[in-house]
Design a protein around this motif. Structure first.
Motif, PDB file in Angstrom:
ATOM      1  N   ARG A  98       0.827  -1.203   0.000  1.00  0.00           N
ATOM      2  CA  ARG A  98       0.000   0.000   0.000  1.00  0.00           C
ATOM      3  C   ARG A  98       0.863   1.256   0.000  1.00  0.00           C
ATOM      4  NH1 ARG A  98      -5.404   0.676  -1.363  1.00  0.00           N
ATOM      5  NH2 ARG A  98      -6.446  -1.296  -1.015  1.00  0.00           N
ATOM      6  N   VAL A  99       2.104   1.148   0.495  1.00  0.00           N
ATOM      7  CA  VAL A  99       3.023   2.284   0.365  1.00  0.00           C
ATOM      8  C   VAL A  99       4.038   2.011  -0.744  1.00  0.00           C
ATOM      9  CG1 VAL A  99       2.794   3.225   2.675  1.00  0.00           C
ATOM     10  CG2 VAL A  99       4.429   1.395   2.279  1.00  0.00           C
ATOM     11  N   ALA A 100       3.710   1.061  -1.618  1.00  0.00           N
ATOM     12  CA  ALA A 100       4.483   0.811  -2.841  1.00  0.00           C
ATOM     13  C   ALA A 100       5.836   0.164  -2.624  1.00  0.00           C
ATOM     14  CB  ALA A 100       4.643   2.091  -3.667  1.00  0.00           C
ATOM     15  N   VAL A 101       6.012  -0.557  -1.527  1.00  0.00           N
ATOM     16  CA  VAL A 101       7.240  -1.332  -1.368  1.00  0.00           C
ATOM     17  C   VAL A 101       6.877  -2.800  -1.529  1.00  0.00           C
ATOM     18  CG1 VAL A 101       9.127  -1.989   0.158  1.00  0.00           C
ATOM     19  CG2 VAL A 101       8.255   0.341   0.199  1.00  0.00           C
ATOM     20  N   ILE A 102       7.470  -3.469  -2.506  1.00  0.00           N
ATOM     21  CA  ILE A 102       7.203  -4.889  -2.702  1.00  0.00           C
ATOM     22  C   ILE A 102       8.037  -5.678  -1.705  1.00  0.00           C
ATOM     23  CG2 ILE A 102       7.478  -6.822  -4.294  1.00  0.00           C
ATOM     24  CD1 ILE A 102       6.831  -4.954  -6.563  1.00  0.00           C
ATOM     25  N   ASN A 103       7.365  -6.513  -0.939  1.00  0.00           N
ATOM     26  CA  ASN A 103       8.062  -7.260   0.104  1.00  0.00           C
ATOM     27  C   ASN A 103       8.040  -8.743  -0.214  1.00  0.00           C
ATOM     28  OD1 ASN A 103       9.109  -8.332   2.375  1.00  0.00           O
ATOM     29  ND2 ASN A 103       7.756  -7.267   3.806  1.00  0.00           N
ATOM     30  N   ILE A 104       9.093  -9.197  -0.902  1.00  0.00           N
ATOM     31  CA  ILE A 104       9.229 -10.619  -1.207  1.00  0.00           C
ATOM     32  C   ILE A 104       9.753 -11.354   0.026  1.00  0.00           C
ATOM     33  CG2 ILE A 104      10.614 -12.231  -2.607  1.00  0.00           C
ATOM     34  CD1 ILE A 104       8.553 -11.082  -4.276  1.00  0.00           C
ATOM     35  N   ALA A 105      10.310 -10.571   0.971  1.00  0.00           N
ATOM     36  CA  ALA A 105      10.989 -11.157   2.122  1.00  0.00           C
ATOM     37  C   ALA A 105      10.029 -11.680   3.176  1.00  0.00           C
ATOM     38  CB  ALA A 105      11.934 -10.131   2.748  1.00  0.00           C
ATOM     39  N   ILE A 106       8.734 -11.666   2.895  1.00  0.00           N
ATOM     40  CA  ILE A 106       7.769 -12.127   3.896  1.00  0.00           C
ATOM     41  C   ILE A 106       8.045 -13.569   4.294  1.00  0.00           C
ATOM     42  CG2 ILE A 106       5.338 -12.760   4.144  1.00  0.00           C
ATOM     43  CD1 ILE A 106       4.716 -10.155   2.630  1.00  0.00           C
ATOM     44  N   GLU A 107       8.413 -14.380   3.314  1.00  0.00           N
ATOM     45  CA  GLU A 107       8.764 -15.774   3.600  1.00  0.00           C
ATOM     46  C   GLU A 107       9.856 -15.839   4.672  1.00  0.00           C
ATOM     47  OE1 GLU A 107       7.590 -18.559   2.664  1.00  0.00           O
ATOM     48  OE2 GLU A 107       9.196 -20.009   3.002  1.00  0.00           O
ATOM     49  N   GLY A 108      10.913 -15.038   4.476  1.00  0.00           N
ATOM     50  CA  GLY A 108      12.012 -15.020   5.439  1.00  0.00           C
ATOM     51  C   GLY A 108      11.563 -14.495   6.793  1.00  0.00           C
ATOM     52  N   MET A 109      10.649 -13.546   6.781  1.00  0.00           N
ATOM     53  CA  MET A 109      10.177 -12.985   8.048  1.00  0.00           C
ATOM     54  C   MET A 109       9.356 -14.015   8.823  1.00  0.00           C
ATOM     55  SD  MET A 109       9.169  -9.199   6.695  1.00  0.00           S
ATOM     56  CE  MET A 109      10.437  -8.160   5.959  1.00  0.00           C
ATOM     57  N   ALA A 116      15.820  -0.718   0.342  1.00  0.00           N
ATOM     58  CA  ALA A 116      14.874  -0.461  -0.749  1.00  0.00           C
ATOM     59  C   ALA A 116      14.433   0.997  -0.796  1.00  0.00           C
ATOM     60  CB  ALA A 116      13.653  -1.373  -0.619  1.00  0.00           C
ATOM     61  N   VAL A 117      14.205   1.600   0.358  1.00  0.00           N
ATOM     62  CA  VAL A 117      13.690   2.964   0.375  1.00  0.00           C
ATOM     63  C   VAL A 117      14.832   3.970   0.313  1.00  0.00           C
ATOM     64  CG1 VAL A 117      12.322   4.638   1.663  1.00  0.00           C
ATOM     65  CG2 VAL A 117      11.685   2.228   1.689  1.00  0.00           C
ATOM     66  N   ARG A 118      15.831   3.768   1.177  1.00  0.00           N
ATOM     67  CA  ARG A 118      16.890   4.763   1.237  1.00  0.00           C
ATOM     68  C   ARG A 118      17.898   4.600   0.107  1.00  0.00           C
ATOM     69  NH1 ARG A 118      20.776   6.006   6.088  1.00  0.00           N
ATOM     70  NH2 ARG A 118      21.953   7.715   5.158  1.00  0.00           N
ATOM     71  N   TYR A 119      18.380   3.357  -0.077  1.00  0.00           N
ATOM     72  CA  TYR A 119      19.409   3.167  -1.101  1.00  0.00           C
ATOM     73  C   TYR A 119      18.842   2.740  -2.440  1.00  0.00           C
ATOM     74  CZ  TYR A 119      22.621   3.878   2.693  1.00  0.00           C
ATOM     75  OH  TYR A 119      23.295   4.443   3.738  1.00  0.00           O
ATOM     76  N   ARG A 120      17.509   2.570  -2.509  1.00  0.00           N
ATOM     77  CA  ARG A 120      16.826   2.278  -3.756  1.00  0.00           C
ATOM     78  C   ARG A 120      17.394   1.060  -4.496  1.00  0.00           C
ATOM     79  NH1 ARG A 120      16.667   8.030  -3.644  1.00  0.00           N
ATOM     80  NH2 ARG A 120      18.457   8.379  -4.971  1.00  0.00           N
ATOM     81  N   VAL A 121      17.811   0.053  -3.727  1.00  0.00           N
ATOM     82  CA  VAL A 121      18.234  -1.204  -4.331  1.00  0.00           C
ATOM     83  C   VAL A 121      16.973  -1.889  -4.853  1.00  0.00           C
ATOM     84  CG1 VAL A 121      19.421  -3.380  -3.891  1.00  0.00           C
ATOM     85  CG2 VAL A 121      20.047  -1.343  -2.607  1.00  0.00           C
ATOM     86  N   ASP A 122      17.113  -2.691  -5.878  1.00  0.00           N
ATOM     87  CA  ASP A 122      15.958  -3.402  -6.429  1.00  0.00           C
ATOM     88  C   ASP A 122      15.264  -4.213  -5.325  1.00  0.00           C
ATOM     89  OD1 ASP A 122      15.066  -4.640  -9.432  1.00  0.00           O
ATOM     90  OD2 ASP A 122      14.542  -5.778  -7.650  1.00  0.00           O
ATOM     91  N   GLY A 163      14.631  -8.628  -1.290  1.00  0.00           N
ATOM     92  CA  GLY A 163      13.740  -9.604  -0.670  1.00  0.00           C
ATOM     93  C   GLY A 163      14.290 -11.015  -0.794  1.00  0.00           C
ATOM     94  N   VAL A 164      14.764 -11.357  -1.995  1.00  0.00           N
ATOM     95  CA  VAL A 164      15.298 -12.701  -2.197  1.00  0.00           C
ATOM     96  C   VAL A 164      16.505 -12.924  -1.308  1.00  0.00           C
ATOM     97  CG1 VAL A 164      16.448 -14.199  -3.864  1.00  0.00           C
ATOM     98  CG2 VAL A 164      14.404 -12.940  -4.535  1.00  0.00           C
ATOM     99  N   VAL A 165      17.370 -11.908  -1.216  1.00  0.00           N
ATOM    100  CA  VAL A 165      18.570 -12.039  -0.393  1.00  0.00           C
ATOM    101  C   VAL A 165      18.185 -12.274   1.070  1.00  0.00           C
ATOM    102  CG1 VAL A 165      20.518 -10.751   0.521  1.00  0.00           C
ATOM    103  CG2 VAL A 165      20.074 -10.751  -1.924  1.00  0.00           C
ATOM    104  N   ILE A 166      17.201 -11.537   1.558  1.00  0.00           N
ATOM    105  CA  ILE A 166      16.781 -11.727   2.949  1.00  0.00           C
ATOM    106  C   ILE A 166      16.249 -13.145   3.149  1.00  0.00           C
ATOM    107  CG2 ILE A 166      15.085 -11.025   4.689  1.00  0.00           C
ATOM    108  CD1 ILE A 166      15.394  -8.172   3.684  1.00  0.00           C
ATOM    109  N   ASP A 174       3.590   0.885  -7.168  1.00  0.00           N
ATOM    110  CA  ASP A 174       4.114  -0.330  -6.546  1.00  0.00           C
ATOM    111  C   ASP A 174       5.491  -0.702  -7.074  1.00  0.00           C
ATOM    112  OD1 ASP A 174       3.939  -2.286  -4.716  1.00  0.00           O
ATOM    113  OD2 ASP A 174       2.506  -3.533  -5.784  1.00  0.00           O
ATOM    114  N   GLY A 175       6.441  -0.865  -6.152  1.00  0.00           N
ATOM    115  CA  GLY A 175       7.767  -1.318  -6.530  1.00  0.00           C
ATOM    116  C   GLY A 175       8.717  -0.239  -6.998  1.00  0.00           C
ATOM    117  N   GLN A 176       8.210   0.979  -7.157  1.00  0.00           N
ATOM    118  CA  GLN A 176       9.097   2.042  -7.647  1.00  0.00           C
ATOM    119  C   GLN A 176       9.670   2.842  -6.489  1.00  0.00           C
ATOM    120  OE1 GLN A 176       6.512   4.367 -10.086  1.00  0.00           O
ATOM    121  NE2 GLN A 176       5.952   2.601 -11.333  1.00  0.00           N
ATOM    122  N   PRO A 177      10.981   2.932  -6.443  1.00  0.00           N
ATOM    123  CA  PRO A 177      11.573   3.779  -5.400  1.00  0.00           C
ATOM    124  C   PRO A 177      11.203   5.233  -5.652  1.00  0.00           C
ATOM    125  CG  PRO A 177      13.281   2.676  -6.717  1.00  0.00           C
ATOM    126  CD  PRO A 177      11.977   2.346  -7.333  1.00  0.00           C
TER     127      PRO A 177
END
Lengths: 501, 420
Positions: B146-157, B196-202, B207-210, B413-416
């Motif tokens: 909803r704030v446009a950050v895609i969170n693939i890391a949910i699995e890891g969380m 993702a937000v500050r350094y605008r990494v993909d 998410g995959v790395v986490i 969504d997904g855009q820094p």
């Protein structure tokens, strides 16, 4: 509230965007800020609004120096801005957009929507800005969206209102209506800055005109003491030809025939709803219309970039309805796309590479799988010369060129072969006056050598000046076929707004 | 100034309507031949609606002739298909799709249970439980996207939350386990937000790395330490809480009101999130940040702050959801025990159209698909259990591929966001 800018200077890498700019605006007046694209108008206003910070100079509000570190500060100081591209959330209602950031609440953090709606209705009736507070932004016309932007600014108690190119998206009738609103705001004691590059409009509405050129203020005039030609000269720095010179058209055989064409956009909405038209060799057909009435999709369909849903397109008698862009190209169709940086050029490629983007795949630029770089460079150098493209080298990325020269690269590529049909969309958008003159002249030269030309533009003055026949598009249909020499822009404006006189 | 109101059906709509109609017909034929003919002469299917331990344990069973039910449902599906192909259901089309889906499942169950008895209440209870981590993942996804950050890391969380809940729960009790799991989610989300937000990494890559990091670390510690020290991996389960009166309602009471706190937390979270997103300052601003960050910024809304805040709250939800595997389910940590449920959660979020209620509804569907294979193994259904294990993922693919029409994600969504 009096607002004063003093000695504002802003540098970007390699560019001096603002050079010691002074500007004052007082309550109850409309200040016209005139300048070409790239003259530094928008940069100046972004500094005023706290989006950029100035390298030098100061901003005074009622004589007191202020620094704005963000839009929030500027809003708090009573400065409101209506941006060129509206800052509205399309899926929100009018009320939600207006209150965003300063929401009236009841209880901790809970929005009082009833009161918000009441406030919006109150402002809209007080200033004659008619809107439905519950309408979704994406479902209302652009002119109404602009009113929402104005309400947004007034809701925040702005005393100074800045409008950045506000008329670019409006029909002539909407412009008149908008000017009425502006006068009302002025008479209510607001200070207004009206930024534009349109001479006629600035003369009509301003109380004072300030001209910017290459980041500097080059003069201030009252509208009574100058005419369009003088202003244009101040703006560009040399005398400018304001009318397009062309001989009468001599239409020949039919080149393009479009039959009951229907096109859908990416979101599956019908955008072109049954367009039928034909264009002859040696004539320029202008397609006027407010942005978003299907012109984009029509052009995409006429160049193979989007397959029509139904209907037929014929070029020189041959059916090309479902051809690819290359198919169109091979049938001698040239395309000057609407968005030159996304559809016309590969920005990271060199000038020479961009000049052969449409024909790299065959002789003489490639043999079997090998590119012939000598041939490519030779052609590059020849076209740069012939089309007066100002570039230090043909080997630098095209992204380093100015907008006008980028457009010349496209025009050189598209016009430098045997062209029978030209589809040009917004061919001069965002260009400086010199480049506009040049592009117009090239288009007319193509017409005179027997090409059929379709010009799609939202700049009504431009289509009126260039076209031999004028079509007006509204709601995905051609609603009028006019002779541009015998109609006024006000009449065309009525058609553009969907009225049928 | 409004365009003439011509109703034109777009090619995609027409295609979808046709596809749906044909799907109904195929399903009807399938139900008729496989379930109907297959259970002819098999007798009745008995569905148990209460458990022997319930207060109203004498509540009657639902006894239905298996073949007859299949024929009725086949006829209904065929009718849906016919109407879809001729007239269309217009706005009701997704409701009808849901009804058709439920009918199909019911025909399947009747076939599977023909001639024997089957605890419907038990399976639905299991479905709700299994949907908890999926729903938590989906709600975390809603929070972030909803704030446009895609969170693939949910699995890891989820996995990190489960891991910490096991260790902390074994040592300090369930309360601290939940706190710990939540905090792990927040920390992982903070890492995501910074990158993702500050350094605008993909965002996908972060998410995959986490995910890979959490999987590797927890598996390593699990093998090297937990296996040798079983007392570190032996947390107590949280008992189900029975809500007075409501919990005694036959059938529904068992499914909805006799559950552990994770299930109740899921319901409460959905209600709170729905209200907050659509009626508070925070919600309006969050949605604006996801739809048009520049507009929000020009109005003085701090885009970065909202993204940080919401991503970390999403992490908290996912971490808490991970604790379900320990305190709400099995009590001990196993390597990769989340087994992709975080990703299924993201699918549920899309299926649910980025709305908390929709996300939970979708999670319930996936939870149901997940539980069905466990129960059917008992009934000796002639379908390989491996295939039944695939069911939830198959459902995911079908759903995400657009069976329910194209959902519209938040525009940014997904855009820094790059502040000028």
């Amino acid at each position: 509230m009096e607002l004063q800018l003093r000695g504002i200077t802003k540098r970007f890498p390699g560019v001096l965007a603002n050079d010691r700019v002074d500007l004052t605006v007082r309550p109850g007046e409309i200040l016209g800020l005139l300048g070409e694209n790239g003259a530094g108008k928008t940069t100046l206003m972004n500094i005023l609004y706290g989006l950029y910070s100035a390298d030098e100079g100061e901003i005074l509000v009622d004589g007191v120096p202020r620094t704005f570190s963000g839009p929030g500060d500027a809003i708090a100081a009573g400065i409101g801005m209506v941006h060129q591209h509206f800052m509205l959330v399309p899926v929100f209602t009018v009320t939600e957009n207006v209150v965003l950031g300063v929401e009236p609440t009841r209880g901790p953090g809970i929005i009082n929507m009833r009161q918000a709606r009441r406030d919006v209705a109150e402002i809209s009736s007080k200033y004659g800005l008619e809107v439905d507070p519950d309408a979704l932004i994406e479902s209302i016309p652009v002119g109404v969206q602009q009113r929402v932007e104005i309400i947004k600014v007034l809701f925040r108690d702005a005393e100074v209102l800045v409008f950045d190119e506000p008329t670019a998206v409006l029909t002539p009738q909407e412009v008149e209506e908008f000017f009425g609103i502006l006068r009302g705001l002025r008479d209510a004691g607001k200070a207004i800055v009206f930024i534009t590059h349109k001479l006629k409009e600035v003369l009509e509405i301003s109380d004072r005109i300030c001209v910017l050129r290459r980041g500097r203020t080059v003069g201030e005039r009252a509208p009574g003491e100058v005419d369009e030609a003088t202003l244009a000269e101040m703006m560009v720095g040399r005398p400018v030809e304001l009318v397009v010179q062309k001989a009468p058209a001599r239409p020949g055989e039919v080149v393009l025939e479009v039959d009951d064409l229907m096109v859908f956009d990416d979101r599956d909405h019908p955008r072109v709803k049954g367009v039928t038209m034909s264009v002859r060799a040696g004539e320029i057909v202008g397609v006027a219309g407010v942005q978003g009435n299907g012109q984009t999709e029509l052009v995409e369909a006429l160049t193979g970039m989007r397959h029509p849903f139904s209907g037929a397109i014929r070029v020189l008698g041959e059916v090309v309805t479902r051809e690819s862009p290359r198919g169109y190209h091979q049938r001698h169709v040239a395309h000057v796309p609407e968005d030159r940086q996304r559809a016309g050029l590969v920005l990271g490629f060199t000038v020479a590479e961009n000049l052969i983007l449409d024909s790299y795949y065959g002789e003489p630029f490639s043999h079997w799988i090998r590119m012939d770089w000598d041939a490519i460079r030779g052609t590059g150098r020849r076209l740069v010369e012939e089309y007066d493209i100002r570039t230090p080298s043909i080997e630098i990325p095209v992204s380093n060129l100015s907008g006008g020269n980028q457009q010349k690269v496209i025009v050189a590529r598209e016009f430098s072969r045997d062209v029978r049909l030209i589809i040009a969309s917004q061919p001069t958008r965002g260009l400086d006056v010199g480049s506009i003159e040049y592009i117009h002249e090239r288009i007319i030269r193509q017409r005179d050598t027997g090409a059929a030309v379709v010009i799609v533009s939202t700049e009504l003055d431009e289509v009126m000046a260039l076209a031999d026949r004028l079509l007006v598009m509204f709601g995905g249909r051609i609603v009028a076929d006019l002779d541009p020499t015998s109609v006024t822009s006000a009449q065309v404006g009525l058609y553009m707004a969907g009225a049928t006189p | 100034m409004t365009a003439p109101a011509t109703v034109v059906r777009s090619p995609a709509e027409i295609r979808r309507a046709r596809r749906l109609g044909i799907t109904y017909i195929v399903l009807a034929a399938f139900v008729l031949w496989v379930f109907g003919m297959g259970s002819l002469g098999e007798g009745s299917a008995t569905f148990k609606l209460v458990r022997p331990t319930d207060r109203f344990k004498d509540f009657p069973d639902l006894v239905l002739p298996a073949a007859g039910i299949a024929f009725v449902i086949a006829a209904a599906l065929a009718a849906f298909g016919g109407i879809q192909l001729t007239r269309g259901f217009k706005k009701l089309s997704n409701v009808v799709l849901a009804v058709g889906f439920i009918l199909f499942i019911f025909a399947f169950l009747a076939w599977a249970a023909a001639g024997s008895s089957f605890s419907l209440v038990g399976m639905l209870d299991e479905s709700v439980k299994r949907s908890v981590p999926i729903a938590m993942g989906a709600l975390a996804g809603v929070m972030c996207e909803r704030v446009a950050v895609i969170n693939i890391a949910i699995e890891g969380m989820l996995l990190g939350g489960a891991f910490v809940a096991a260790i902390v729960g074994s040592q300090f009790g369930s309360f601290w386990a939940l706190v710990g799991a939540t905090m792990v989610g927040v920390v992982l989300a903070w890492v995501l937000a910074v990158l993702a937000v500050r350094y605008r990494v993909d965002q996908i890559i972060v998410g995959v790395v986490i995910n890979v990091f959490v999987l590797g670390l927890t598996s390593f510690i699990s093998q090297r330490i937990l296996n040798q020290n079983p007392h570190l991996n032996n947390a107590t389960l949280l008992r189900p809480i029975k809500i007075p009166l409501l919990g005694d309602i036959p059938f529904f009471g068992q499914i909805l009101f006799q559950q552990n706190i994770f299930v109740f937390a899921m319901f409460i979270l959905v209600a709170v999130m729905t209200y907050s997103l659509f009626h508070t300052k925070w919600g309006l601003r969050s949605r604006a940040v996801g739809e048009h960050p520049k507009a929000a910024d020009t109005l003085g809304v701090n885009v970065y702050r909202y993204r940080y805040l919401n991503v970390m709250m999403g992490g908290a939800i996912a971490g808490f959801g991970g604790a379900f595997y320990i305190q709400g389910s099995v009590g001990r940590f196993d390597e990769n025990m989340t087994a992709g449920k975080g990703f299924v959660g993201l699918a549920a979020m899309i299926f649910g159209r980025w709305h908390p209620v929709g996300a939970m509804a979708a999670a319930l569907v996936f939870g149901f698909a997940d539980s069905i294979q466990g129960k059917l193994a008992i009934l000796k259904v002639p379908i390989p259990s491996e295939f039944l294990l695939m069911a939830p993922y198959l459902a995911t693919i079908i759903v995400v591929a657009g069976v329910v029409g194209r959902a519209r994600p938040p525009a940014a969504d997904g855009q820094p966001y790059v502040k000028e």
